[in-house]
Design a protein around this motif. Structure first.
Motif, short mmCIF file in Angstrom:
data_model
loop_
_atom_site.label_atom_id
_atom_site.label_comp_id
_atom_site.label_asym_id
_atom_site.label_seq_id
_atom_site.Cartn_x
_atom_site.Cartn_y
_atom_site.Cartn_z
N ILE A 239 16.40 -0.56 -0.17
CA ILE A 239 15.64 -1.72 -0.62
C ILE A 239 15.39 -1.55 -2.12
N HIS A 240 15.79 -2.52 -2.91
CA HIS A 240 15.58 -2.49 -4.36
C HIS A 240 14.42 -3.42 -4.71
N VAL A 241 13.41 -2.85 -5.38
CA VAL A 241 12.21 -3.61 -5.72
C VAL A 241 12.07 -3.66 -7.24
N GLU A 242 11.83 -4.85 -7.77
CA GLU A 242 11.60 -5.04 -9.20
C GLU A 242 10.22 -5.65 -9.39
N ILE A 243 9.35 -4.93 -10.13
CA ILE A 243 7.98 -5.38 -10.34
C ILE A 243 7.71 -5.49 -11.83
N PRO A 244 7.20 -6.63 -12.29
CA PRO A 244 6.86 -6.76 -13.71
C PRO A 244 5.79 -5.73 -14.10
N GLY B 167 10.44 2.00 9.97
CA GLY B 167 10.29 3.25 9.23
C GLY B 167 10.83 3.12 7.82
N TRP B 168 10.63 4.21 7.04
CA TRP B 168 11.18 4.25 5.68
C TRP B 168 11.23 5.67 5.18
N ASP B 169 11.99 5.87 4.12
CA ASP B 169 12.08 7.12 3.37
C ASP B 169 12.07 6.76 1.90
N GLY B 170 11.56 7.69 1.08
CA GLY B 170 11.61 7.49 -0.35
C GLY B 170 10.51 6.62 -0.90
N LEU B 171 9.51 6.32 -0.11
CA LEU B 171 8.38 5.54 -0.58
C LEU B 171 7.26 6.53 -0.89
N ASP C 158 0.84 9.69 -6.80
CA ASP C 158 0.99 11.12 -7.08
C ASP C 158 2.33 11.66 -6.62
N ASN C 159 3.25 10.77 -6.30
CA ASN C 159 4.59 11.11 -5.81
C ASN C 159 4.59 11.82 -4.47
N ASN C 160 3.56 11.60 -3.67
CA ASN C 160 3.52 12.12 -2.30
C ASN C 160 4.16 11.09 -1.37
N ALA C 161 4.93 11.57 -0.40
CA ALA C 161 5.58 10.67 0.55
C ALA C 161 4.53 9.85 1.30
N VAL C 162 4.79 8.56 1.43
CA VAL C 162 3.90 7.67 2.16
C VAL C 162 4.41 7.58 3.59
N PRO C 163 3.59 7.99 4.57
CA PRO C 163 4.04 7.90 5.96
C PRO C 163 4.11 6.45 6.41
N PHE C 164 5.00 6.19 7.36
CA PHE C 164 5.09 4.84 7.91
C PHE C 164 4.09 4.71 9.04
N ARG D 276 2.33 0.03 6.18
CA ARG D 276 3.25 -1.13 6.21
C ARG D 276 2.55 -2.36 5.65
N GLU D 277 1.31 -2.59 6.05
CA GLU D 277 0.57 -3.75 5.55
C GLU D 277 0.31 -3.64 4.05
N ALA D 278 0.07 -2.42 3.56
CA ALA D 278 -0.12 -2.22 2.11
C ALA D 278 1.15 -2.58 1.35
N VAL D 279 2.31 -2.21 1.89
CA VAL D 279 3.58 -2.55 1.24
C VAL D 279 3.82 -4.06 1.31
N LEU D 280 3.53 -4.67 2.45
CA LEU D 280 3.74 -6.12 2.59
C LEU D 280 2.79 -6.93 1.72
N ALA D 281 1.70 -6.33 1.27
CA ALA D 281 0.77 -7.01 0.37
C ALA D 281 1.31 -7.09 -1.06
N ILE D 282 2.38 -6.35 -1.34
CA ILE D 282 3.02 -6.39 -2.66
C ILE D 282 4.14 -7.43 -2.56
N PRO D 283 3.97 -8.60 -3.18
CA PRO D 283 4.95 -9.68 -2.99
C PRO D 283 6.40 -9.26 -3.26
N GLN D 284 6.64 -8.54 -4.33
CA GLN D 284 8.01 -8.16 -4.67
C GLN D 284 8.62 -7.24 -3.60
N ALA D 285 7.81 -6.36 -3.02
CA ALA D 285 8.31 -5.47 -1.97
C ALA D 285 8.59 -6.27 -0.70
#
Length: 107
Positions: free
Chosen positions: A14-19, A60-64, A68-74, A79-88
């Motif tokens: 998944i490629h995400v571009e955020i201003p 699921g996901w990897d690389g998110l 602090d560059n800590n892996a975000v568990p799925f 998931r809801e936090a990611v879906l709250a970011i419109p570009q993601a």
């Protein structure tokens, strides 16, 4: 060679571009894991709000990572936090439908 026995899920980048505040675009990516859907399920999903589609197929996901560059568990909360970011969310939606579009067109 085409295999008729497919796994229950598949992974795709998944490629995400955020201003950014600087006026430039921050580009990043992660790998999403989606459930495979048959044509009947895809027809059902096309009638649903897109956020609900992603809730149904993203498993699921990897690389998110967090700030602090800590892996975000799925899980449901992340998931809801990611879906709250419109570009993601839009990147997930676009990539999911693009990944099944060819199969839909051939049938």
């Amino acid at each position: 060679m085409f295999k008729i026995a497919l796994s229950a899920t598949y992974r795709i980048k998944i490629h995400v571009e955020i201003p950014a505040e600087s006026g430039k675009i921050d580009k990043s990516d992660f790998t999403a894991e989606f459930k495979r859907c048959d044509l009947e399920k895809l027809d059902e999903l096309r009638k649903e709000p897109q956020r609900d589609v992603i809730r149904a197929v993203l498993v699921g996901w990897d690389g998110l990572v967090d700030e602090d560059n800590n892996a975000v568990p799925f899980n449901e909360a992340t998931r809801e936090a990611v879906l709250a970011i419109p570009q993601a969310m839009f990147a997930l939606i676009e990539t999911f439908w693009s990944s099944v579009q060819t199969a839909k067109q051939k049938n």
